[in-house]
Design a protein around this motif. Structure first.
Motif, PDB file in Angstrom:
ATOM      1  N   GLU A 114       4.097   2.283  -9.551  1.00 15.29           N
ATOM      2  CA  GLU A 114       3.233   1.016 -10.472  1.00 15.29           C
ATOM      3  C   GLU A 114       4.320   0.045 -10.656  1.00 15.29           C
ATOM      4  O   GLU A 114       4.234  -1.656 -10.561  1.00 15.29           O
ATOM      5  CB  GLU A 114       2.348   1.173 -11.831  1.00 15.29           C
ATOM      6  CG  GLU A 114       1.046   1.766 -11.429  1.00 15.29           C
ATOM      7  CD  GLU A 114       0.385   2.035 -12.512  1.00 15.29           C
ATOM      8  OE1 GLU A 114       0.382   1.135 -13.486  1.00 15.29           O
ATOM      9  OE2 GLU A 114      -0.846   2.739 -12.615  1.00 15.29           O
ATOM     10  N   GLY A 168       4.850  -3.612  -8.154  1.00 11.12           N
ATOM     11  CA  GLY A 168       5.048  -5.711  -8.402  1.00 11.12           C
ATOM     12  C   GLY A 168       6.761  -5.297  -7.292  1.00 11.12           C
ATOM     13  O   GLY A 168       5.738  -6.906  -6.871  1.00 11.12           O
ATOM     14  N   GLN A 169       7.719  -5.083  -7.839  1.00 11.77           N
ATOM     15  CA  GLN A 169       8.750  -5.831  -7.291  1.00 11.77           C
ATOM     16  C   GLN A 169       8.177  -5.728  -5.016  1.00 11.77           C
ATOM     17  O   GLN A 169       8.983  -6.552  -4.825  1.00 11.77           O
ATOM     18  CB  GLN A 169      10.243  -4.639  -7.364  1.00 11.77           C
ATOM     19  CG  GLN A 169      10.197  -5.531  -9.298  1.00 11.77           C
ATOM     20  CD  GLN A 169      11.275  -4.268  -9.504  1.00 11.77           C
ATOM     21  OE1 GLN A 169      11.559  -3.585  -8.898  1.00 11.77           O
ATOM     22  NE2 GLN A 169      11.290  -4.375 -10.724  1.00 11.77           N
ATOM     23  N   ARG A 211       0.595  -8.053   1.072  1.00 15.67           N
ATOM     24  CA  ARG A 211       0.237  -7.968   0.007  1.00 15.67           C
ATOM     25  C   ARG A 211      -1.097  -7.526  -0.472  1.00 15.67           C
ATOM     26  O   ARG A 211      -1.939  -6.534  -0.517  1.00 15.67           O
ATOM     27  CB  ARG A 211       1.248  -9.331  -0.763  1.00 15.67           C
ATOM     28  CG  ARG A 211       0.746  -8.801  -1.676  1.00 15.67           C
ATOM     29  CD  ARG A 211       1.052  -9.926  -3.108  1.00 15.67           C
ATOM     30  NE  ARG A 211       1.410 -11.170  -2.760  1.00 15.67           N
ATOM     31  CZ  ARG A 211       1.913 -11.786  -2.350  1.00 15.67           C
ATOM     32  NH1 ARG A 211       2.993 -11.424  -1.411  1.00 15.67           N
ATOM     33  NH2 ARG A 211       1.437 -13.390  -2.047  1.00 15.67           N
ATOM     34  N   GLU A 224      -3.441  -4.062  -1.551  1.00 11.43           N
ATOM     35  CA  GLU A 224      -3.800  -4.864  -2.780  1.00 11.43           C
ATOM     36  C   GLU A 224      -5.635  -4.089  -2.560  1.00 11.43           C
ATOM     37  O   GLU A 224      -6.414  -3.048  -3.266  1.00 11.43           O
ATOM     38  CB  GLU A 224      -4.184  -6.195  -3.159  1.00 11.43           C
ATOM     39  CG  GLU A 224      -2.675  -6.003  -3.616  1.00 11.43           C
ATOM     40  CD  GLU A 224      -2.557  -7.254  -4.473  1.00 11.43           C
ATOM     41  OE1 GLU A 224      -3.346  -8.412  -4.303  1.00 11.43           O
ATOM     42  OE2 GLU A 224      -1.297  -8.276  -5.149  1.00 11.43           O
TER      43      GLU A 224
END
Length: 464
Positions: free
Chosen positions: A120, A124-125, A135, A139
């Motif tokens: 996790e 994000g990076q 993205r 998601e």
């Protein structure tokens, strides 16, 4: 070469397929010596699936070293080919910008599979390095539960309005070639609200003239997939209708993606292996699994098996006096239990397969129960005669032959019933029939086998 590297080489050689063992040894040696030019030469030009295979067969530390040294030089597709266990282990060693760009290059279904195995904190990076479209697609995919169509779904698809002509559709695809999926099988025909009303196979499209309305060559849709549908149910739908692809729609019926047969092949393989392992009471054992992990996954069912074995042993203890008076009973009673167990396992294998393939339903369950019962009973009669003749030949005791013959018939009948009724009962109460059925079927055949044989022998031989 250091002693540690030599040990790693030997381990890899044992794990790898014989035809690749020498190559794997060279890769391990180069990684152990931190010789990145040699590593690059050995892996350069390999198909992504072959690179993934190499990463699976080398020891974990070697795989991590390769990822650190030349990871960003490897084709992104190899990430999609890795098993989730090995992918989870090497992703932390890869630069976030490389993984983010890799997600951009992969189909959205593969990108979602890779992203699901990223820690996790790192995710994000990684997503910050990916395009916005990637993205959002990742998601959305991760918002669905694992093993659902939403995780399998490819967001890239080709759609055309009902009023379009074949030539217009072809011209548009050529103009937007960069946006097309790498591989696709159908063009979905949609209404003004983006709801699919039919599909035109690519093979049909190229045969039609340019001025043919696409609605004239479209075929009716055989199935619509919802993103929350379980992947096993999706696979069953593909098998039932012989599909190469199927559209995925949201609650309003709008087209949101497609599931393709390459993912379904993986699902069928995974589910088949999973059910096979569950029948033995174990979980999947990957090359990278530790002894402790394997013990934790298998010990609980061995504990259940111990409990059922102790109950069966208590039946033997209840007839301890009979066994003491006639030691021959101790020689023969394992035969009755063992043959009953095998008969039960046969019926169980048929039942679990039929449940998994949805051939066994509530409506036809009585027919399956009757068939398996009669099959087991018929086999019981055959082998009761055979075993009675063998016992008579060995011990010259006609009444003992009668006792064991009756016990075999009784145990086979119960074995057939247990083999079909246990998985049906487990399914009725929401349990997975493949997980624990074998333990309970074996328990029934042991208990009935010992009790029937020892009980009949006691009555017929010792109390006669």
């Amino acid at each position: 070469m250091s002693n540690e590297t030599e040990t790693a080489v030997e381990e890899a050689a044992r794990q790898a397929p014989s035809e690749d063992a020498h190559f794997i040894m060279l890769v391990v040696a180069a990684a152990g010596d931190h010789d990145w030019p040699a590593l690059r030469r050995q892996l350069e030009g390999l198909d992504p699936a072959d690179i993934a295979d190499v990463m699976e067969h080398v020891p974990l530390e070697t795989a991590r070293t390769i990822a650190k040294m030349i990871g960003r030089l490897l084709p992104p597709e190899f990430l999609a080919e890795l098993s989730w266990e090995r992918r989870e282990e090497i992703l932390p060693e890869l630069p976030a910008d490389y993984v983010g760009q890799a997600l951009d290059e992969l189909d959205t279904d593969d990108a979602a599979a890779v992203a699901a195995d990223i820690d996790e904190k790192q995710l994000g990076q990684v997503l910050a390095e990916a395009d916005e479209d990637t993205r959002l697609a990742v998601e959305e995919a991760l918002s669905f539960d694992e093993e659902t169509a939403g995780r399998l779904m490819q967001r890239e698809y080709v759609a055309a309005p009902e009023g379009a002509k074949v030539g217009d559709v072809i011209d548009r695809m050529r103009a937007d070639a960069a946006e097309l999926p790498d591989v696709f099988f159908e063009i979905y025909v949609v209404d003004p609200l983006m709801r699919p009303v039919g599909a035109t196979p690519v093979s049909t499209l190229i045969r039609a003239t340019r001025d043919t309305p696409i609605a004239d060559v479209m075929q009716p849709l055989k199935a619509l997939i919802r993103p929350e549908m379980d992947q096993e149910e999706v696979a069953h739908t593909f098998q039932k209708y012989h599909l190469a692809a199927a559209p995925v729609v949201d609650e309003a019926g709008r087209l949101t993606g497609t599931v393709t047969v390459d993912d379904i092949v993986d699902v069928i393989s995974e589910e088949g292996e999973e059910d096979l392992l569950k029948l033995a009471g174990v979980s999947e054992a990957a090359q990278t699994d530790s002894v402790a992990k394997s013990v934790r996954s298998r010990a609980p069912w061995l504990l259940v098996n111990l409990g059922t074995a102790l109950i069966a042993a208590s039946v033997i203890r209840a007839f301890e006096g009979s066994i003491t008076q006639l030691a021959t009973l101790a020689v023969l009673m394992p035969i009755v239990a063992s043959m009953g167990g095998n008969a039960g396992t046969q019926a169980l294998a048929v039942a679990v397969r039929a449940i998994a393939s949805r051939d066994l339903t509530t409506s036809n369950a009585p027919r399956y129960v009757l068939r398996e019962s009669l099959t087991a009973m018929s086999n019981g009669l055959i082998f009761a005669v055979v075993l009675a003749l063998v016992v008579q030949f060995w011990f010259h005791m006609p009444m003992l032959s009668v006792a064991i013959a009756l016990a075999i018939v009784i145990n086979f009948a119960c074995a057939g019933l247990a083999g079909i009724l246990v998985p049906l009962t487990l399914r009725h109460y929401g349990a997975d029939p493949a997980v624990s059925s074998s333990v309970f079927v074996t328990f029934v055949t042991d208990l009935v086998g010992f009790f029937a044989f020892l009980g009949l022998a006691t009555v017929i031989l010792l109390h006669h």
